[in-house]
Design an enzyme around this catalytic site. Structure first.
Site, PDB file in Angstrom:
ATOM      1  CG  ASP A 449      38.380  34.849  32.196  1.00 34.70           C
ATOM      2  OD1 ASP A 449      39.290  34.977  31.357  1.00 34.70           O
ATOM      3  OD2 ASP A 449      37.899  33.743  32.510  1.00 34.70           O
ATOM      4  CG  ASP A 518      41.930  28.605  30.014  1.00 34.04           C
ATOM      5  OD1 ASP A 518      42.084  29.242  31.065  1.00 34.04           O
ATOM      6  OD2 ASP A 518      41.151  28.962  29.109  1.00 34.04           O
TER       7      ASP A 518
END
Ligand code: GLA
Length: 703
Positions: A449, A518
Site C-alpha cells: 500500500d 478505495d
C-alpha cells in the site's frame, strides 16, 4: 522482418500495423506514417520537408520530427531541453547511423559542436501491434550537461484537424472517468507531480478523428511505462498537426549528466487499431497478460481481507473466527490488512516497524498462519513500506530518512511521513525488514500500500542534483520491490495507493494485481472498472464485495465484483445465514467462470458514461464460451432501451445465451439486440450474469 530500411525510410511492422520514419532533406529525423501495414515498401511516403511560413516559423517548426530537441525557431513542445556548462541552452542532434536487430531499431544522433550522443530506441512488438520507444543520452564530452526535459517519445496520430483525445481523470475514491474531447490548436497537458502516477490522470491516451466507437474506427493509443511524475502534452499546432508527447514530467526536474554518463528514459508504448476503442483495449490487455505480468497464466484465487471487519483491532482469536467464516464461503486466500505489526493500534503509530506485534499474536504470527492453512486457505499480509509514523522506532532512530526541507515543517499525510526511497540505506532497510517477515512465515500474498502524496520533496544529503529525486525515488522503489520478488517467487503482489493512486505499466511489472479504488460501492465501481478496462485487463483488477453501498442488492454487489478478481472484504461475521448462502453460491459460480474473466477477451457492450445501464462480456479466446454481465442502476427514459448487442462471437458458430430462447448463430445473436428492459427485465439495481455457450454443430443445419 519487423524492421526494414527501404528508400531512405525505416519501417517497423507489426502483425497488422506499420510505423515509418526517415531523415528528410533538411537533415531532420522525421515521422513518415503510422497506421495499417501497407502491401509494398514503396507505399510509404518519403518524410515530409515543409517550408517556412513567413519569417516567424522556420521549416523545423513545421517538420513532424520524431524527437524534437529545443533549437532553431521551433515553438512546438520539444522532447528534449538541455543546458550546457558554458551557458548554451540548445541541442541540435542530427542523424549519424542506425542499427537494426530483429525487432529493434536504434537511431544514433549527434550534435555538431558538443560531444553529446542521443539514441532513439524503437521496438516493434509484433504480436500486439505496438511500438515501444525510449531515448537515451550519453555525455561523451568533458563538461556536465543538465537535462531539463527528456520525454520518452512523441507520437503522430494522422488525424488532421479532427483530433479527439480520450483520457482518464478522477480523484481519490472516484477514479478513472473516461472523457473524450476534441483537441483544438493549443496544448492540453495531463500530468502527475505527486511522485506517483496519481489518482487524477493516468498515463494513457487514445486519439481518433472523432469518428471511432467501441467496435469500429481508427484509434491511436498509448501508455507510459513509469510509476512516478509524468507528463503528456497533446498539441495541435496552428498548422493542424497533432502531436502527443509523453514522458517524465519536466516540472521541478533536473538531471546532471556527468562526463561519461548516460541517462535513459522509461519506455512509452503506442499502437494503432482499426477496431475502435474496444480493439485498442483488447490489444493492451493481451500485451499486459503476455509480456508484462510477472505470472502471466496465474488463475487468481478468491480473497478475503479482514480490514473492514476489524480495522486496527487485530487479535488472533477474532482473525481466526473470520478465517473460519471466510473458508466456509469458499475463499482461498485469507489476508490481514493493516494493524498486525508492532505498535500499530491506531493510524498514528507503528508504521515502519515491520515485525508482528506480540500482543496481537501471543503465540506468534506463524502459528496463526498455520491455523489459516489448516482451513485450506493461503495467507497474505499488508505492508506500507514507503511510509513511516513519527511515532515509530524507525523514525526515532532515523529522522533524516524522510523527504523534507530542513527549514520547513514536515507535513503529515494520514499521520505519516514519506521515506526517501532514493536513498540506498532506506532501500536496504526496507528489503531487510520485509524480507525477514516473508522468509520466516508462510506468506503467499502481499498487499503493498501507499497512502499519501508527497510534500516537501527535499533530499538534504543528495549526492548531486536534489531534483533527481523524482526519478531516483521510482528506481529505488523498483529496486526494493524487484529484490523482494526475486527472493520470494512464491508471493503474489498487489499494488494499492489509496485505491487507484498508482495504476501504471511500471506497477504491473511488479505487482500481479491492483486495488483500483478505495470506493468499493458496487454501483460506483461499474464506471471505475470501465475506466480501468480501457488500459488493463480484468486479471489485474481486484474487486471485492465490502460493506460499502449496502443499499445495493447483495447479488448486484457480487456481480459487480465478479467482473474482476473477486474478493470479499466485508464483516462477514455480521452476514445472515441467507447472505452467507448467497455468497457461497456466487463464489462458486465465479470459480466456474473466472478463466473467462481473467483470460478472456473483454467486450464493453454499452458506451462509456451511458447513464444507468452497463453491460460487458468476456469471451474465451477460442470463442467457445463466454459470460455476459448486465447492470441497471437507474430507470428513467432509457428504461425501454436496456438492450445490448453481443460482440465478438464467431459468425457461423451456433450459441445459446442463458435466459434467452434459441440456439442461434453468432451473426444472429450479434445482429438482434438482447432486451434487458421492460416487462420482467432488469429493474433498478437489477443485475444478471449469463453464460454464452457454443453448441456442437449439427449436419445440414445451414441455410
Ligand atoms: C488504505 C487502503 C485500505 C486499507 C487501509 C489500511 O486506506 O486503501 O484498503 O488497507 O489503508 O490502513
Amino acid at each position: 522482418m519487423p524492421v526494414i530500411a527501404h528508400n531512405g525510410l525505416y519501417i517497423l511492422t507489426t502483425q497488422r500495423t506499420a510505423y515509418a520514419l526517415g531523415v528528410n532533406r533538411d537533415g531532420l529525423l522525421t515521422h513518415a506514417g503510422w497506421g495499417p501495414r501497407l502491401p509494398f515498401p514503396d507505399d510509404y511516403p518519403p518524410p515530409a520537408a515543409p517550408g517556412a511560413w513567413g519569417p516567424f516559423n522556420n521549416p523545423a517548426h513545421h517538420t513532424p520530427e520524431e524527437y524534437p530537441a529545443w533549437e532553431d525557431m521551433k515553438f512546438i513542445e520539444p522532447c528534449l531541453k538541455v543546458s550546457h556548462a558554458d551557458g548554451v541552452r540548445d541541442l541540435a542532434p542530427r542523424f549519424r547511423s542506425a542499427t537494426m536487430a530483429d525487432d529493434t531499431l536504434r537511431l544514433h544522433l549527434v550534435d555538431a559542436v558538443y560531444d553529446i550522443h542521443l539514441t532513439l530506441h524503437y521496438r516493434a512488438v509484433a504480436d500486439h501491434d505496438l511500438i515501444e520507444r525510449r531515448a537515451s543520452i550519453h555525455n561523451a564530452g568533458r563538461h556536465p550537461l543538465r537535462l531539463e526535459r527528456m520525454f520518452s517519445a512523441r507520437w503522430h496520430p494522422p488525424v488532421g484537424d479532427r483530433a479527439r483525445l480520450s483520457y482518464l481523470h478522477g480523484r481519490w475514491f472516484d477514479e478513472m472517468h473516461l472523457t473524450r474531447e476534441p483537441l483544438h490548436p493549443g496544448t492540453k497537458v495531463l500530468e502527475s507531480r505527486r511522485l506517483t502516477s496519481g489518482h487524477h490522470h493516468h498515463p494513457w491516451f487514445a486519439v481518433d478523428a472523432g469518428d471511432a466507437d467501441e467496435d469500429r474506427g481508427e484509434v491511436w493509443y498509448g501508455l507510459l511505462d513509469w510509476s512516478g511524475n509524468w507528463k503528456l502534452t497533446a498539441e495541435v499546432t496552428d498548422f493542424f498537426a497533432t502531436y502527443i508527447s509523453i514522458g517524465l514530467n519536466d516540472w521541478d526536474f533536473a538531471w546532471e549528466l556527468a562526463p561519461g554518463a548516460t541517462f535513459e528514459t522509461p519506455p512509452a508504448l503506442a499502437g494503432y487499431t482499426p477496431d475502435g476503442f474496444g480493439g485498442a483495449s483488447r490489444a493492451l490487455h493481451d500485451f499486459v497478460r503476455q509480456q508484462v505480468l510477472p505470472h502471466p497464466d496465474l488463475v487468481h484465487k478468491v480473497y478475503y481481507n479482514s480490514w473492514e471487519a476489524t480495522g486496527f483491532d487485530v487479535t488472533h482469536e477474532a482473525q481466526l473466527a473470520l478465517a473460519r467464516q471466510a473458508a466456509a464461503l469458499g475463499a482461498e486466500m485469507f489476508m490481514i490488512d493493516d494493524g498486525w505489526y508492532r505498535g500499530r493500534f491506531a493510524q498514528s503509530s507503528g508504521l515502519g516497524d515491520w515485525e508482528p506485534d506480540p500482543q496481537k499474536f501471543p503465540g506468534g504470527l506463524a502459528a496463526f498462519i498455520a491455523g489459516v492453512n489448516a482451513l485450506g486457505m493461503d495467507f497474505g499480509l499488508w505492508f506500507e513500506p514507503e511510509m513511516v509514523n513519527p511515532d515509530s522506532q524507525l523514525y526515532r532512530e532515523h529522522p533524516d530518512w524522510v523527504l523534507h526541507f530542513p527549514t520547513r515543517e514536515r507535513r503529515l499525510g494520514r499521520d505519516a511521513l514519506h521515506l526517501n526511497l532514493a536513498r540506498e540505506d532506506v532501500q536496504a532497510y526496507l528489503i531487510e525488514a520485509v524480507d525477514r517477515v516473508l522468509a520466516t512465515h508462510n506468506i503467499r500474498y502481499v498487499n503493498w500500500d501507499m497512502n499519501r502524496n508527497v510534500s516537501e520533496p527535499g533530499w538534504p544529503q543528495a549526492p548531486g542534483e536534489p531534483r533527481e529525486l523524482w526519478v531516483r525515488y521510482v528506481y529505488g522503489l523498483y529496486h526494493v520491490w524487484h529484490t523482494l520478488r526475486a527472493r520470494h517467487p512464491q508471493v503474489i503482489w498487489q499494488s494499492c495507493s489509496g485505491g487507484g493512486g498508482r495504476i501504471d505499466l511500471g506497477m504491473l511489472r511488479l505487482s500481479d494485481m491492483i486495488w483500483i479504488s478505495d470506493n468499493s460501492g458496487a454501483a460506483h465501481r461499474l464506471g471505475i472498472q470501465q475506466g480501468y478496462s480501457q488500459m488493463f485487463p480484468a486479471t489485474t483488477m481486484q474487486t471485492w464485495v465490502t460493506d460499502q453501498q449496502t443499499e445495493v442488492p447483495f447479488d448486484f454487489r457480487f456481480h459487480a465484483a465478479m467482473c474482476g478478481l473477486l474478493g470479499v472484504g466485508a464483516n462477514i461475521t455480521q452476514w445472515s445465514a441467507a447472505e452467507m448462502e448467497q455468497a457461497r453460491h456466487w463464489i462458486s459460480v465465479y470459480k466456474s467462470i473466472r478463466h473467462l474473466v481473467q483470460q478472456g477477451d473483454l467486450y464493453r457492450l454499452t458506451p462509456a458514461g451511458m447513464p444507468g445501464f452497463t453491460a460487458l462480456a468476456y469471451l474465451s479466446k477460442d470463442r467457445q464460451e463466454g459470460v455476459l454481465f448486465a447492470f441497471c442502476t437507474y430507470i428513467g427514459q432509457h428504461e425501454p432501451s436496456l438492450t445490448v448487442r453481443l460482440r465478438g462471437l464467431l459468425p457461423e458458430v451456433r450459441y445459446t445465451v442463458e435466459g434467452f430462447a434459441g440456439v442461434r448463430s453468432g451473426t444472429a445473436w450479434m445482429s438482434a439486440p438482447l432486451q434487458f428492459g421492460l416487462y420482467g427485465g432488469l429493474g433498478i439495481f437489477g443485475s444478471t450474469v449469463r453464460r454464452i455457450v457454443a453448441v456442437i454443430p449439427e449436419e445440414g443445419n445451414h441455410v
